[in-house]
Design a protein around this motif. Sequence first.
Motif, PDB file in Angstrom:
ATOM      1  N   GLU A   1       3.277   4.136   2.330  1.00  0.00           N
ATOM      2  CA  GLU A   1       2.887   4.829   1.039  1.00  0.00           C
ATOM      3  C   GLU A   1       1.671   4.207   0.611  1.00  0.00           C
ATOM      4  O   GLU A   1       0.809   5.115   0.147  1.00  0.00           O
ATOM      5  N   ALA A   2       1.566   2.922   0.244  1.00  0.00           N
ATOM      6  CA  ALA A   2       0.437   2.408  -0.277  1.00  0.00           C
ATOM      7  C   ALA A   2      -0.747   2.790   0.546  1.00  0.00           C
ATOM      8  O   ALA A   2      -1.869   2.807   0.122  1.00  0.00           O
ATOM      9  N   LEU A   3      -0.873   2.278   1.809  1.00  0.00           N
ATOM     10  CA  LEU A   3      -1.842   2.634   2.642  1.00  0.00           C
ATOM     11  C   LEU A   3      -2.361   4.270   2.813  1.00  0.00           C
ATOM     12  O   LEU A   3      -3.513   4.346   2.734  1.00  0.00           O
ATOM     13  N   GLU A   4      -1.420   5.083   2.768  1.00  0.00           N
ATOM     14  CA  GLU A   4      -1.984   6.425   2.618  1.00  0.00           C
ATOM     15  C   GLU A   4      -2.649   6.719   1.164  1.00  0.00           C
ATOM     16  O   GLU A   4      -3.546   7.455   1.314  1.00  0.00           O
ATOM     17  N   LYS A   5      -2.178   6.451   0.177  1.00  0.00           N
ATOM     18  CA  LYS A   5      -2.755   6.214  -1.137  1.00  0.00           C
ATOM     19  C   LYS A   5      -4.239   5.657  -1.122  1.00  0.00           C
ATOM     20  O   LYS A   5      -5.365   6.345  -1.570  1.00  0.00           O
ATOM     21  N   VAL A   6      -4.516   4.747  -0.273  1.00  0.00           N
ATOM     22  CA  VAL A   6      -5.655   3.750  -0.323  1.00  0.00           C
ATOM     23  C   VAL A   6      -6.497   4.726   0.505  1.00  0.00           C
ATOM     24  O   VAL A   6      -7.757   4.898   0.222  1.00  0.00           O
ATOM     25  N   SER A   7      -5.899   5.347   1.622  1.00  0.00           N
ATOM     26  CA  SER A   7      -6.799   6.226   2.437  1.00  0.00           C
ATOM     27  C   SER A   7      -7.281   7.538   1.637  1.00  0.00           C
ATOM     28  O   SER A   7      -8.359   8.013   2.087  1.00  0.00           O
TER      29      SER A   7
ATOM     30  N   PHE B   1       8.809  -7.154   5.628  1.00  0.00           N
ATOM     31  CA  PHE B   1       8.304  -5.924   4.277  1.00  0.00           C
ATOM     32  C   PHE B   1       8.798  -4.611   4.598  1.00  0.00           C
ATOM     33  O   PHE B   1       8.418  -4.199   5.790  1.00  0.00           O
ATOM     34  N   PRO B   2       9.498  -3.923   3.527  1.00  0.00           N
ATOM     35  CA  PRO B   2       9.813  -2.417   3.928  1.00  0.00           C
ATOM     36  C   PRO B   2       8.334  -1.753   4.286  1.00  0.00           C
ATOM     37  O   PRO B   2       7.679  -1.447   3.780  1.00  0.00           O
ATOM     38  N   LYS B   3       8.724  -0.992   5.387  1.00  0.00           N
ATOM     39  CA  LYS B   3       7.599  -0.201   5.996  1.00  0.00           C
ATOM     40  C   LYS B   3       7.454   0.883   5.219  1.00  0.00           C
ATOM     41  O   LYS B   3       6.213   1.399   5.295  1.00  0.00           O
ATOM     42  N   GLU B   4       8.193   1.673   4.711  1.00  0.00           N
ATOM     43  CA  GLU B   4       8.056   2.854   3.807  1.00  0.00           C
ATOM     44  C   GLU B   4       7.289   2.544   2.440  1.00  0.00           C
ATOM     45  O   GLU B   4       6.366   3.338   2.543  1.00  0.00           O
ATOM     46  N   VAL B   5       7.140   1.375   2.037  1.00  0.00           N
ATOM     47  CA  VAL B   5       6.629   1.179   0.977  1.00  0.00           C
ATOM     48  C   VAL B   5       5.140   0.796   1.444  1.00  0.00           C
ATOM     49  O   VAL B   5       4.230   1.283   0.790  1.00  0.00           O
ATOM     50  N   LEU B   6       4.709   0.026   2.396  1.00  0.00           N
ATOM     51  CA  LEU B   6       3.484  -0.194   3.043  1.00  0.00           C
ATOM     52  C   LEU B   6       3.010   1.079   3.349  1.00  0.00           C
ATOM     53  O   LEU B   6       1.608   1.331   3.037  1.00  0.00           O
TER      54      LEU B   6
ATOM     55  N   ARG C   1       1.688  -3.178  -5.726  1.00  0.00           N
ATOM     56  CA  ARG C   1       2.505  -3.755  -7.288  1.00  0.00           C
ATOM     57  C   ARG C   1       3.266  -2.456  -7.672  1.00  0.00           C
ATOM     58  O   ARG C   1       4.345  -2.676  -8.146  1.00  0.00           O
ATOM     59  N   PHE C   2       2.624  -1.043  -7.862  1.00  0.00           N
ATOM     60  CA  PHE C   2       3.583  -0.158  -8.683  1.00  0.00           C
ATOM     61  C   PHE C   2       4.623   0.172  -7.512  1.00  0.00           C
ATOM     62  O   PHE C   2       5.802   0.588  -8.173  1.00  0.00           O
ATOM     63  N   LEU C   3       4.382   0.372  -6.281  1.00  0.00           N
ATOM     64  CA  LEU C   3       5.491   0.680  -5.260  1.00  0.00           C
ATOM     65  C   LEU C   3       6.709  -0.327  -5.301  1.00  0.00           C
ATOM     66  O   LEU C   3       7.777   0.012  -4.875  1.00  0.00           O
TER      67      LEU C   3
ATOM     68  N   GLU D   1      17.313  -5.325   5.854  1.00  0.00           N
ATOM     69  CA  GLU D   1      18.270  -4.140   5.655  1.00  0.00           C
ATOM     70  C   GLU D   1      17.583  -2.888   5.949  1.00  0.00           C
ATOM     71  O   GLU D   1      18.017  -1.698   6.480  1.00  0.00           O
ATOM     72  N   SER D   2      16.344  -2.961   5.225  1.00  0.00           N
ATOM     73  CA  SER D   2      15.295  -1.588   5.986  1.00  0.00           C
ATOM     74  C   SER D   2      15.153  -1.166   7.237  1.00  0.00           C
ATOM     75  O   SER D   2      15.026  -0.018   7.479  1.00  0.00           O
ATOM     76  N   ALA D   3      15.223  -2.305   7.960  1.00  0.00           N
ATOM     77  CA  ALA D   3      15.148  -2.084   9.324  1.00  0.00           C
ATOM     78  C   ALA D   3      16.120  -1.662  10.289  1.00  0.00           C
ATOM     79  O   ALA D   3      16.116  -1.027  11.203  1.00  0.00           O
ATOM     80  N   VAL D   4      17.559  -1.877   9.741  1.00  0.00           N
ATOM     81  CA  VAL D   4      18.587  -1.575  10.440  1.00  0.00           C
ATOM     82  C   VAL D   4      19.538  -0.606   9.958  1.00  0.00           C
ATOM     83  O   VAL D   4      20.433  -0.144  10.359  1.00  0.00           O
ATOM     84  N   LYS D   5      19.049  -0.053   8.515  1.00  0.00           N
ATOM     85  CA  LYS D   5      20.170   0.743   7.868  1.00  0.00           C
ATOM     86  C   LYS D   5      20.131   2.095   8.603  1.00  0.00           C
ATOM     87  O   LYS D   5      21.397   2.567   8.661  1.00  0.00           O
ATOM     88  N   ALA D   6      19.288   2.516   9.061  1.00  0.00           N
ATOM     89  CA  ALA D   6      19.427   4.093   9.752  1.00  0.00           C
ATOM     90  C   ALA D   6      20.234   3.645  11.362  1.00  0.00           C
ATOM     91  O   ALA D   6      21.081   4.515  11.529  1.00  0.00           O
TER      92      ALA D   6
END
Length: 290
Positions: free
Chosen positions: A111-117, A104-109, A287-289, A238-243
């Motif tokens: 951002e969701a955790l930051e909003k919950v916090s 699962f894409p880390k950046e999405v996770l 869901r939103f992200l 792809e999200s893990a190796v793109k950089a």
Amino acid sequence: MAKSTLEQWRMFKAVADHGGFMQAAQQVHKSQSSIHHAVNKMEEQLGVHLFEVDGRKTVLTHAGKLLLRRINYLLSEAERFENVAQNLKEGVESTLSIAVDEAFPKEVLYEALEKVSEEFPLVHIEVIETILTGADELLRKGLATVSLSPFMLDNELSEALSDVTFVAVCGTNHTLASKTSVTLEDLKNSRQIVLRDSGIEKSSDIGWLGSEQRWTVSHLTTSVELIRKNLGFAWLPESAVKAHIEEGSLVTLNLERGATRSMPIYLNFEDADSVGPVARSFIGHIRFLT
């Protein structure tokens, strides 16, 4: 047995913060006499002077300065304790445990955790990184409230979030990197780095596993590092190796077919009625992200 009360210390802090009894009374909406009484009573109980008059100003004594530094922490912790109790009263969970497949894409996770916090700053959040069936196994065992998993549950509460794209990659100096056309025979004769299913009860394999040489690892970061060291190839998110591809330490394989594949990610939880406000907030943001 404590001689002083938190309320007395709050009055003490108000006087120290606002520079006098009259100013403190205006800020905390209490009478000046009641603040005087609280501080004087505490000084009697502790046997130390906390304030002294310097001209027209009320200033802290040396003892008062030392105690103020300590009381700031104590009052902050007391406020946290009261907020936690209020959250429990209102049915807010004290902990949110999320089992997340490493694809699962880390950046999405994040951002969701930051909003919950931001919404629930006192809630302890636990993220458990898993591979394949591991996320749902933790959910079934009650060790996670929500799972982000490649598999659907049988309870009709699975919700498709997104598809994760996997790409075939190897290190820049790997023998496969220089080939203009990579065949399945080439892959069979090269070392494949495989991620181990973190589930114990029911493990699963996904994707091509035709290489005669395989190294199996437990974490996505280990797989990436091995491939960057030219020790094998793999299909990775792809999200893990793109950089790494952009910086030149990894390259995509020029496969005749199957250079990319996709895997769905589902949002899973066991009982919609028992999901608390914090979990609902996380679910809504994910869901939103996605």
